[in-house]
Write a protein that holds these residues in place. Structure first.
Motif, PDB file in Angstrom:
ATOM      1  N   MET A 274      -6.314  10.720  76.717  1.00  7.04           N
ATOM      2  CA  MET A 274      -4.989  10.956  77.325  1.00  7.04           C
ATOM      3  C   MET A 274      -4.032   9.834  76.886  1.00  7.04           C
ATOM      4  SD  MET A 274      -3.795  13.153  79.653  1.00  7.04           S
ATOM      5  CE  MET A 274      -2.775  13.362  81.078  1.00  7.04           C
ATOM      6  N   THR A 275      -2.845  10.207  76.394  1.00  8.78           N
ATOM      7  CA  THR A 275      -1.886   9.192  75.952  1.00  8.78           C
ATOM      8  C   THR A 275      -1.231   8.515  77.149  1.00  8.78           C
ATOM      9  OG1 THR A 275      -1.407  10.668  74.125  1.00  8.78           O
ATOM     10  CG2 THR A 275       0.070   8.806  74.434  1.00  8.78           C
ATOM     11  N   ASP A 276      -1.111   7.185  77.075  1.00  9.07           N
ATOM     12  CA  ASP A 276      -0.416   6.417  78.108  1.00  9.07           C
ATOM     13  C   ASP A 276       1.037   6.906  78.177  1.00  9.07           C
ATOM     14  OD1 ASP A 276       0.989   4.551  79.543  1.00  9.07           O
ATOM     15  OD2 ASP A 276       0.086   2.812  78.565  1.00  9.07           O
ATOM     16  N   PRO A 277       1.550   7.348  79.359  1.00  8.16           N
ATOM     17  CA  PRO A 277       2.939   7.843  79.439  1.00  8.16           C
ATOM     18  C   PRO A 277       3.952   6.818  78.955  1.00  8.16           C
ATOM     19  CG  PRO A 277       1.763   8.200  81.512  1.00  8.16           C
ATOM     20  CD  PRO A 277       0.840   7.415  80.624  1.00  8.16           C
ATOM     21  N   ALA A 278       3.607   5.524  79.055  1.00  7.68           N
ATOM     22  CA  ALA A 278       4.553   4.468  78.637  1.00  7.68           C
ATOM     23  C   ALA A 278       4.740   4.438  77.129  1.00  7.68           C
ATOM     24  CB  ALA A 278       4.058   3.105  79.121  1.00  7.68           C
ATOM     25  N   VAL A 279       3.849   5.073  76.382  1.00  9.38           N
ATOM     26  CA  VAL A 279       3.990   5.030  74.924  1.00  9.38           C
ATOM     27  C   VAL A 279       4.157   6.422  74.319  1.00  9.38           C
ATOM     28  CG1 VAL A 279       2.830   2.825  74.631  1.00  9.38           C
ATOM     29  CG2 VAL A 279       1.473   4.904  74.622  1.00  9.38           C
ATOM     30  N   ARG A 280       4.522   7.415  75.148  1.00 10.88           N
ATOM     31  CA  ARG A 280       4.830   8.742  74.605  1.00 10.88           C
ATOM     32  C   ARG A 280       6.239   8.750  74.045  1.00 10.88           C
ATOM     33  NH1 ARG A 280       2.828  12.245  79.528  1.00 10.88           N
ATOM     34  NH2 ARG A 280       0.608  11.862  79.303  1.00 10.88           N
ATOM     35  N   THR A 281       6.454   9.551  73.003  1.00 11.78           N
ATOM     36  CA  THR A 281       7.815   9.664  72.476  1.00 11.78           C
ATOM     37  C   THR A 281       8.687  10.412  73.479  1.00 11.78           C
ATOM     38  OG1 THR A 281       7.144  11.634  71.271  1.00 11.78           O
ATOM     39  CG2 THR A 281       7.169   9.564  70.056  1.00 11.78           C
ATOM     40  N   PRO A 282       9.991  10.077  73.533  1.00 13.74           N
ATOM     41  CA  PRO A 282      10.869  10.681  74.531  1.00 13.74           C
ATOM     42  C   PRO A 282      11.160  12.143  74.202  1.00 13.74           C
ATOM     43  CG  PRO A 282      12.107   9.246  73.074  1.00 13.74           C
ATOM     44  CD  PRO A 282      10.665   9.101  72.689  1.00 13.74           C
ATOM     45  N   PRO A 283      11.329  12.992  75.241  1.00  9.76           N
ATOM     46  CA  PRO A 283      11.462  14.437  75.015  1.00  9.76           C
ATOM     47  C   PRO A 283      12.897  14.938  74.946  1.00  9.76           C
ATOM     48  CG  PRO A 283      11.093  14.028  77.323  1.00  9.76           C
ATOM     49  CD  PRO A 283      11.227  12.677  76.656  1.00  9.76           C
ATOM     50  N   VAL A 284      13.859  14.161  74.419  1.00 10.10           N
ATOM     51  CA  VAL A 284      15.258  14.540  74.602  1.00 10.10           C
ATOM     52  C   VAL A 284      16.106  14.725  73.357  1.00 10.10           C
ATOM     53  CG1 VAL A 284      16.960  14.110  76.373  1.00 10.10           C
ATOM     54  CG2 VAL A 284      15.101  12.474  76.080  1.00 10.10           C
ATOM     55  N   PRO A 285      15.665  15.215  72.248  1.00  9.86           N
ATOM     56  CA  PRO A 285      16.551  15.250  71.090  1.00  9.86           C
ATOM     57  C   PRO A 285      17.752  16.177  71.274  1.00  9.86           C
ATOM     58  CG  PRO A 285      14.272  15.526  70.449  1.00  9.86           C
ATOM     59  CD  PRO A 285      14.355  15.723  71.923  1.00  9.86           C
ATOM     60  N   GLN A 286      18.860  15.621  71.755  1.00 10.24           N
ATOM     61  CA  GLN A 286      20.144  16.331  71.840  1.00 10.24           C
ATOM     62  C   GLN A 286      21.177  15.429  71.200  1.00 10.24           C
ATOM     63  OE1 GLN A 286      20.900  16.836  75.992  1.00 10.24           O
ATOM     64  NE2 GLN A 286      19.025  18.007  76.325  1.00 10.24           N
ATOM     65  N   THR A 287      22.232  16.006  70.644  1.00  9.08           N
ATOM     66  CA  THR A 287      23.208  15.168  69.954  1.00  9.08           C
ATOM     67  C   THR A 287      24.273  14.649  70.909  1.00  9.08           C
ATOM     68  OG1 THR A 287      24.292  17.194  69.262  1.00  9.08           O
ATOM     69  CG2 THR A 287      22.870  16.093  67.657  1.00  9.08           C
ATOM     70  N   THR A 288      23.856  14.221  72.088  1.00 11.83           N
ATOM     71  CA  THR A 288      24.710  13.451  72.987  1.00 11.83           C
ATOM     72  C   THR A 288      24.398  11.978  72.721  1.00 11.83           C
ATOM     73  OG1 THR A 288      22.959  13.454  74.630  1.00 11.83           O
ATOM     74  CG2 THR A 288      24.569  15.247  74.748  1.00 11.83           C
ATOM     75  N   PRO A 289      25.274  11.040  73.184  1.00 10.29           N
ATOM     76  CA  PRO A 289      24.936   9.620  72.998  1.00 10.29           C
ATOM     77  C   PRO A 289      23.571   9.277  73.590  1.00 10.29           C
ATOM     78  CG  PRO A 289      27.236   9.844  73.604  1.00 10.29           C
ATOM     79  CD  PRO A 289      26.639  11.223  73.708  1.00 10.29           C
ATOM     80  N   GLY A 290      23.272   9.792  74.770  1.00  9.76           N
ATOM     81  CA  GLY A 290      21.975   9.507  75.392  1.00  9.76           C
ATOM     82  C   GLY A 290      20.818  10.100  74.601  1.00  9.76           C
ATOM     83  N   GLY A 291      21.003  11.315  74.100  1.00  4.14           N
ATOM     84  CA  GLY A 291      19.959  11.950  73.308  1.00  4.14           C
ATOM     85  C   GLY A 291      19.727  11.227  71.991  1.00  4.14           C
ATOM     86  N   PHE A 292      20.827  10.752  71.386  1.00  3.90           N
ATOM     87  CA  PHE A 292      20.699  10.006  70.125  1.00  3.90           C
ATOM     88  C   PHE A 292      19.954   8.697  70.366  1.00  3.90           C
ATOM     89  CE2 PHE A 292      22.464   7.056  66.888  1.00  3.90           C
ATOM     90  CZ  PHE A 292      21.992   7.713  65.769  1.00  3.90           C
ATOM     91  N   ARG A 293      20.335   7.980  71.458  1.00  2.80           N
ATOM     92  CA  ARG A 293      19.623   6.727  71.777  1.00  2.80           C
ATOM     93  C   ARG A 293      18.155   6.996  72.045  1.00  2.80           C
ATOM     94  NH1 ARG A 293      24.125   5.501  75.174  1.00  2.80           N
ATOM     95  NH2 ARG A 293      25.552   4.075  74.142  1.00  2.80           N
ATOM     96  N   ALA A 294      17.876   8.090  72.776  1.00  2.00           N
ATOM     97  CA  ALA A 294      16.478   8.426  73.082  1.00  2.00           C
ATOM     98  C   ALA A 294      15.715   8.721  71.794  1.00  2.00           C
ATOM     99  CB  ALA A 294      16.419   9.616  74.030  1.00  2.00           C
ATOM    100  N   MET A 295      16.342   9.463  70.886  1.00  2.81           N
ATOM    101  CA  MET A 295      15.678   9.744  69.613  1.00  2.81           C
ATOM    102  C   MET A 295      15.351   8.435  68.886  1.00  2.81           C
ATOM    103  SD  MET A 295      17.022  11.708  66.222  1.00  2.81           S
ATOM    104  CE  MET A 295      17.722  10.259  65.453  1.00  2.81           C
ATOM    105  N   MET A 296      16.327   7.522  68.797  1.00  4.09           N
ATOM    106  CA  MET A 296      16.096   6.282  68.056  1.00  4.09           C
ATOM    107  C   MET A 296      15.095   5.373  68.756  1.00  4.09           C
ATOM    108  SD  MET A 296      17.674   6.855  65.358  1.00  4.09           S
ATOM    109  CE  MET A 296      17.269   5.301  64.568  1.00  4.09           C
ATOM    110  N   SER A 297      14.935   5.539  70.077  1.00  3.88           N
ATOM    111  CA  SER A 297      13.928   4.722  70.775  1.00  3.88           C
ATOM    112  C   SER A 297      12.523   5.103  70.329  1.00  3.88           C
ATOM    113  CB  SER A 297      14.065   4.862  72.293  1.00  3.88           C
ATOM    114  OG  SER A 297      13.520   6.096  72.736  1.00  3.88           O
TER     115      SER A 297
END
Ligand SMILES: Cc1cc2nc3c(=O)[nH]c(=O)nc-3n(C[C@H](O)[C@H](O)[C@H](O)COP(=O)(O)O)c2cc1C
Length: 173
Positions: free
Chosen positions: A1-24
């Motif tokens: 089971m993957t540690d939730p703290a190291v899962r990739t974020p589930p938000v690829p949207q082209t909003t500023p928040g989605g872009f930041r989440a993608m780059m995180s």
């Protein structure tokens, strides 16, 4: 089971928040870019946008927020130093991302004659002094291309990493 703290974020949207989440989801090393303003004031900011551009001539780039006092100092002086942080420098990274005007009073640094900006003698494993080769404004940031004139290894230590909005140490595993 993957540690939730190291899962990739589930938000690829082209909003500023989605872009930041993608780059995180794209972990990087961490540096502090420093310079000396025309009035002699040391300036510096935490930066993860460092990228290698060319080997000959040895060229890197950093993308810095338009309006940043550090960017202003780099553009005015035509020079900057890239301090690559080691895995014990998390507090320095947080300090230089905080906007605290006392940041250079709170950690040790020196600027040997002829160098491009403050060298963080405790927190950087390697420092590169660069001359500005080119700048390009893009949106709310300015890309600064720098030619590395001098590279000094200060401490042979593992690098500090940043991704998923967390600082991490390099792990051999
Ligand atoms: C890990 C990390 C990496 C960052 N990378 C950048 C970057 O590449 N470019 C940027 O403009 N700001 C980046 N920041 C934000 C700046 O460090 C922060 O806005 C800082 O206060 C800017 O300094 P200034 O007062 O000289 O503008 C980063 C912050 C953190 C925590």
């Amino acid at each position: 089971m993957t540690d939730p703290a190291v899962r990739t974020p589930p938000v690829p949207q082209t909003t500023p928040g989605g872009f930041r989440a993608m780059m995180s989801g794209f972990p990087t090393g961490v540096c502090i870019v420093t310079c000396t303003a025309l009035d002699g004031t040391p300036r510096g900011m935490t930066c993860s946008s460092l990228c290698s551009v060319s080997v000959a001539p040895p060229t890197l780039l950093v993308c810095l927020r338009d309006g940043s006092p550090t960017l202003r100092g780099i553009l005015d002086s035509g020079r900057f130093a890239v301090n690559l942080l080691h895995d014990g420098a998390r507090e320095a990274a947080e300090l230089f991302a905080s906007g605290d005007p006392r940041r250079f009073q709170l950690l040790p640094w020196e600027q040997p004659p002829g160098t491009a900006g403050p060298h963080l003698v405790r927190d950087a494993h390697t420092v590169a002094d660069c001359d500005v080769a080119l700048t390009q404004k893009m949106g709310d940031h300015v890309t600064v291309f720098g030619e590395a004139r001098d590279i000094r290894q200060q401490q042979p230590r593992p690098p500090l990493l940043y991704g998923l909005r967390q600082f991490r140490s390099w792990s051999a595993a």
